[in-house]
Motif scaffolding. Sequence first.
Motif, PDB file in Angstrom:
ATOM      1  N   GLU A 161       1.243  -9.558   3.223  1.00 16.07           N
ATOM      2  CA  GLU A 161       1.571 -10.808   3.649  1.00 16.07           C
ATOM      3  C   GLU A 161       0.530 -11.080   4.731  1.00 16.07           C
ATOM      4  OE1 GLU A 161       3.885 -12.521   2.180  1.00 16.07           O
ATOM      5  OE2 GLU A 161       4.203 -11.049   0.999  1.00 16.07           O
ATOM      6  N   ASN A 162      -0.063  -9.925   5.209  1.00 19.23           N
ATOM      7  CA  ASN A 162      -1.286 -10.248   6.380  1.00 19.23           C
ATOM      8  C   ASN A 162      -2.665 -10.220   5.572  1.00 19.23           C
ATOM      9  OD1 ASN A 162      -3.170 -10.134   8.239  1.00 19.23           O
ATOM     10  ND2 ASN A 162      -2.218  -8.330   9.088  1.00 19.23           N
ATOM     11  N   PRO A 163      -3.201 -11.419   5.438  1.00 17.91           N
ATOM     12  CA  PRO A 163      -4.651 -11.636   4.601  1.00 17.91           C
ATOM     13  C   PRO A 163      -5.564 -10.687   5.091  1.00 17.91           C
ATOM     14  CG  PRO A 163      -4.137 -13.719   5.745  1.00 17.91           C
ATOM     15  CD  PRO A 163      -3.049 -12.817   6.029  1.00 17.91           C
ATOM     16  N   VAL A 164      -5.782 -10.435   6.387  1.00 16.76           N
ATOM     17  CA  VAL A 164      -6.845  -9.952   7.006  1.00 16.76           C
ATOM     18  C   VAL A 164      -6.559  -8.246   6.406  1.00 16.76           C
ATOM     19  CG1 VAL A 164      -6.026  -9.690   9.380  1.00 16.76           C
ATOM     20  CG2 VAL A 164      -8.492  -9.131   8.733  1.00 16.76           C
ATOM     21  N   PHE A 165      -5.505  -7.956   6.666  1.00 12.24           N
ATOM     22  CA  PHE A 165      -5.288  -6.500   6.366  1.00 12.24           C
ATOM     23  C   PHE A 165      -5.339  -6.480   4.631  1.00 12.24           C
ATOM     24  CE2 PHE A 165      -2.168  -3.514   4.408  1.00 12.24           C
ATOM     25  CZ  PHE A 165      -2.539  -2.386   4.880  1.00 12.24           C
ATOM     26  N   TYR A 166      -5.071  -7.218   4.015  1.00  9.54           N
ATOM     27  CA  TYR A 166      -4.910  -7.304   2.582  1.00  9.54           C
ATOM     28  C   TYR A 166      -6.192  -6.914   2.039  1.00  9.54           C
ATOM     29  CZ  TYR A 166      -2.753  -8.013  -1.886  1.00  9.54           C
ATOM     30  OH  TYR A 166      -2.176  -7.765  -3.161  1.00  9.54           O
ATOM     31  N   VAL A 167      -7.205  -7.709   2.752  1.00 12.96           N
ATOM     32  CA  VAL A 167      -8.796  -7.905   2.099  1.00 12.96           C
ATOM     33  C   VAL A 167      -9.375  -6.500   2.790  1.00 12.96           C
ATOM     34  CG1 VAL A 167     -11.016  -8.812   2.429  1.00 12.96           C
ATOM     35  CG2 VAL A 167      -8.896 -10.151   2.042  1.00 12.96           C
ATOM     36  N   GLN A 168      -9.162  -6.193   3.902  1.00 16.35           N
ATOM     37  CA  GLN A 168      -9.618  -4.845   4.448  1.00 16.35           C
ATOM     38  C   GLN A 168      -9.115  -3.583   4.033  1.00 16.35           C
ATOM     39  OE1 GLN A 168      -9.289  -5.413   8.922  1.00 16.35           O
ATOM     40  NE2 GLN A 168     -11.607  -5.919   8.909  1.00 16.35           N
ATOM     41  N   TYR A 169      -8.073  -3.776   3.364  1.00 13.47           N
ATOM     42  CA  TYR A 169      -7.495  -2.484   2.977  1.00 13.47           C
ATOM     43  C   TYR A 169      -8.011  -2.235   1.448  1.00 13.47           C
ATOM     44  CZ  TYR A 169      -3.446   0.577   1.225  1.00 13.47           C
ATOM     45  OH  TYR A 169      -2.736   1.631   0.501  1.00 13.47           O
ATOM     46  N   ALA A 170      -8.250  -3.495   0.787  1.00 13.15           N
ATOM     47  CA  ALA A 170      -8.984  -3.271  -0.402  1.00 13.15           C
ATOM     48  C   ALA A 170     -10.365  -2.759  -0.465  1.00 13.15           C
ATOM     49  CB  ALA A 170      -9.127  -4.763  -1.306  1.00 13.15           C
TER      50      ALA A 170
END
Length: 580
Positions: free
Chosen positions: A445-454
Amino acid sequence: MNLFTDIRALVLDAIEALQSEGTLPGDLNTAPVTVEPPRDPLHGDMATNAAMVLAKPAKMKPRDIADALAAKIGADDRITSAEVAGPGFLNLRLAPSLWQGLPATILQQGTDFGRSPMGQGAKVNVEYVSANPTGPMHVGHTRGAVFGDALASLLDFAGYDVTREYYINDGGAQVDVLARSVYLRYLEAHGHEVEFPDGTYPGEYLVAVGERLKEKVGDAYVDQPEAVWLEEVRAYATEAMMDLIREDLALLGVKMDHFFSEKSLYGTGKIEAAIDSLKSKGLIYRGTLEPPKGKLPEDWEPREQTLFKSTEHGDDVDRPIMKSDGAWTYFAPDIAYHYDKVIRGYDQLIDVFGADHGGYVKRMKAAVSALSDGKTPLDIKLIQLVKLFKNGEPFKMSKRAGTFVTLRDVVEEVGPDVTRFVMLMRKNDAPLDFDFDKAIEQSKENPVFYVQYAHARICSVLRKADAAGVDVSDATLKAQDLSSLDHAAELGLMKKLGEWPRLVEIAAKGHEPHKVAIWLNELASDLHGLWNRGHDEPGLRFLQDDAQTSQRKIALARSVAVVISAGLGILGVTPMDEMR
């Protein structure tokens, strides 16, 4: 490499062939012809509107044109099917080899993949932040700073020659108020009891400035009339505030190419030169404005003023540029500043304003149109308000600033990367709720985490492969034949990568860096989706028992990491190699 551009060229070649054969008339305007992803991915990889936009000028039925185009386009080796849909849309499916060749291209070009020649080196001036030099930057300035900086990077990526500029509003009465506020802190540093009248700046950030002023001049200004110290304290305080602002910008990773002082326009003939330019075009006159609409202010009275005929360039009313007492209005130096930008030879100007400047847009556009004879476009982007929340409650004001939440407050709370990404997840003219808890939450649900996690996940795969003795250098990965990567999820990820060059051009053309942030979130979702499918389908996992199979799959993953890194670079966000 832009597959959408390549396929559009194929469509245009087909149109030209039909014109040569006499099927289509020769004088058609093909500029409106587009090739883009279909609304429903089940319909194909790309769709073109060619038949629809050419039907009327060609005086033909759209489906007849679409059928003729389908026959021509379908003969190309890159196209596996060309199907007519509805009234005349043409849906295209591309050969899988086109998508499977993308990772090698990406690994060859690195983070330059997606760079566009669209701008052709045109000179663009992006003026943003431009906060009054009266204190630290607040959260509203933060959003404007992030937006302007990301827009400048996006335009650079799209082939423009970009100048980042800050306009220092140091010519108005607010700087005198700053000087008086600093003087009070200076007296305080000498042990005096002081009170801050309404309208002054009581923030603690001026305490150190007053103390440094004491160190510089001793007691020379104590008990002295304003005429003795105002000018020098004003200059000292302005420079101190600009140092503070530069420090704040540095926290966000924002670095300006040029700072322009409003004060430099006064007494130098620059305002007069700009007004003379308008006067030479017959756009300055003496006149009386109509009363404002609605209820009249009690102190309103008709009076003759010097006016700019801005209505001739799209404004609603003409605008005063000189008061009845002969002093310039606040609009006059802004005209002069933009005239300076015009004569510096910029091909395009972009101003980033706060939402409270909405009423200023038409008059400023009118001025630039008049000053440049309509040759220099001005785009003004308005930045809507940011509401801050923490623990479900509005975030409290900063004691240091006295009246508002500062940029430093936000960055110290969540860091510059999170600040920047969250500020770019909504279009600039839409209000933004910034929830500190959600901004640091480690979930999809947190877009910055989601992208950096990828990105971090891919880096983890590379580390594991390397530890297992598998060569995962870019030189090796880009040499892999990916024709065996034919699962729908793998091809879907490649197709998403193929959108990147087109997305860059669309976002740059519309001056919309938020589209980069949103698209990166979609790319991350596709990567995570493929990763998760590997739990149930081992053949989709990036690490396989066979080294070469692993290299092929990792080549795809690595290409995703490269594009994520490029996109985050535009946004000014650091890609994460691992999540802690």
